[in-house]
Design a protein around this motif. Structure first.
Motif, PDB file in Angstrom:
ATOM      1  N   VAL A 159       0.843  -1.190   0.000  1.00  0.00           N
ATOM      2  CA  VAL A 159       0.000   0.000   0.000  1.00  0.00           C
ATOM      3  C   VAL A 159       0.881   1.244   0.000  1.00  0.00           C
ATOM      4  O   VAL A 159       1.724   1.422   0.873  1.00  0.00           O
ATOM      5  CB  VAL A 159      -0.935   0.018   1.236  1.00  0.00           C
ATOM      6  CG1 VAL A 159      -1.710   1.335   1.303  1.00  0.00           C
ATOM      7  CG2 VAL A 159      -1.893  -1.161   1.190  1.00  0.00           C
ATOM      8  N   LEU A 160       0.687   2.073  -1.012  1.00  0.00           N
ATOM      9  CA  LEU A 160       1.474   3.305  -1.107  1.00  0.00           C
ATOM     10  C   LEU A 160       0.728   4.489  -0.523  1.00  0.00           C
ATOM     11  O   LEU A 160       1.303   5.392   0.056  1.00  0.00           O
ATOM     12  CB  LEU A 160       1.807   3.616  -2.571  1.00  0.00           C
ATOM     13  CG  LEU A 160       2.683   2.621  -3.324  1.00  0.00           C
ATOM     14  CD1 LEU A 160       2.867   3.092  -4.756  1.00  0.00           C
ATOM     15  CD2 LEU A 160       4.026   2.478  -2.644  1.00  0.00           C
ATOM     16  N   LYS A 161      -0.592   4.455  -0.712  1.00  0.00           N
ATOM     17  CA  LYS A 161      -1.384   5.609  -0.316  1.00  0.00           C
ATOM     18  C   LYS A 161      -2.800   5.141  -0.002  1.00  0.00           C
ATOM     19  O   LYS A 161      -3.330   4.254  -0.688  1.00  0.00           O
ATOM     20  CB  LYS A 161      -1.426   6.588  -1.490  1.00  0.00           C
ATOM     21  CG  LYS A 161      -1.615   8.012  -1.107  1.00  0.00           C
ATOM     22  CD  LYS A 161      -1.484   8.899  -2.339  1.00  0.00           C
ATOM     23  CE  LYS A 161      -2.271  10.172  -2.140  1.00  0.00           C
ATOM     24  NZ  LYS A 161      -2.407  10.933  -3.372  1.00  0.00           N
ATOM     25  N   ILE A 162      -3.383   5.737   0.996  1.00  0.00           N
ATOM     26  CA  ILE A 162      -4.762   5.408   1.336  1.00  0.00           C
ATOM     27  C   ILE A 162      -5.604   6.675   1.235  1.00  0.00           C
ATOM     28  O   ILE A 162      -5.279   7.697   1.832  1.00  0.00           O
ATOM     29  CB  ILE A 162      -4.874   4.822   2.764  1.00  0.00           C
ATOM     30  CG1 ILE A 162      -3.988   3.577   2.884  1.00  0.00           C
ATOM     31  CG2 ILE A 162      -6.327   4.477   3.091  1.00  0.00           C
ATOM     32  CD1 ILE A 162      -3.911   3.017   4.293  1.00  0.00           C
ATOM     33  N   ASP A 163      -6.639   6.582   0.447  1.00  0.00           N
ATOM     34  CA  ASP A 163      -7.565   7.697   0.300  1.00  0.00           C
ATOM     35  C   ASP A 163      -8.834   7.338   1.070  1.00  0.00           C
ATOM     36  O   ASP A 163      -9.740   6.713   0.542  1.00  0.00           O
ATOM     37  CB  ASP A 163      -7.870   7.913  -1.190  1.00  0.00           C
ATOM     38  CG  ASP A 163      -8.831   9.072  -1.422  1.00  0.00           C
ATOM     39  OD1 ASP A 163      -9.341   9.639  -0.429  1.00  0.00           O
ATOM     40  OD2 ASP A 163      -9.066   9.401  -2.589  1.00  0.00           O
ATOM     41  N   ARG A 164      -8.840   7.684   2.339  1.00  0.00           N
ATOM     42  CA  ARG A 164      -9.942   7.283   3.202  1.00  0.00           C
ATOM     43  C   ARG A 164     -11.251   7.970   2.818  1.00  0.00           C
ATOM     44  O   ARG A 164     -12.318   7.423   2.998  1.00  0.00           O
ATOM     45  CB  ARG A 164      -9.609   7.577   4.666  1.00  0.00           C
ATOM     46  CG  ARG A 164      -8.529   6.658   5.168  1.00  0.00           C
ATOM     47  CD  ARG A 164      -8.081   6.989   6.576  1.00  0.00           C
ATOM     48  NE  ARG A 164      -6.806   6.334   6.847  1.00  0.00           N
ATOM     49  CZ  ARG A 164      -6.698   5.068   7.243  1.00  0.00           C
ATOM     50  NH1 ARG A 164      -7.753   4.352   7.454  1.00  0.00           N
ATOM     51  NH2 ARG A 164      -5.521   4.531   7.438  1.00  0.00           N
TER      52      ARG A 164
END
Ligand SMILES: [Zn+2]
Length: 106
Positions: free
Chosen positions: A28-33
């Motif tokens: 996982v590089l980035k989480i867009d919650r």
């Protein structure tokens, strides 16, 4: 805590469980919650046309990771060696994220 249902964190190893990338794993590089999406290293690549930014930049087509819906990925337990459901457990007074199958701290 809002968005507590998203148990994923950056750097987690996840496996895609639906869609064309199914079965593939990545970090996982980035989480867009806000939108419930994640960017996973090397997965769901899309070609994107880049504009020339300078004289030396040739521009052209590059492959970038497109967001994957968070419900389409599952965390991989290193002990089970497969995607698992994560849960929480209090260990030594601290809330830890664990594999629901084997209890391993994730
Ligand atoms: Zn496990």
């Amino acid at each position: 805590m809002p968005n507590a249902k998203y148990k994923l964190r950056k750097e987690d190893l996840v496996q895609v469980i639906a869609g064309k990338e199914r079965g593939k794993q990545g970090k996982v590089l980035k989480i867009d919650r806000e939108n419930g999406r994640v960017i996973v290293s090397g997965l769901n690549m899309v070609k994107k046309a880049m504009k020339k930014k300078s004289q030396t930049d040739r521009g052209g087509i590059v492959a970038v990771e497109a967001p994957i819906h968070i419900s389409n990925v599952m965390i991989v337990c290193k002990k089970c060696n497969k995607p698992v459901r994560a849960g929480y457990k209090i260990i030594d007074g601290k809330k830890k994220r664990v594999c629901r199958k084997c209890g391993e701290v994730l």
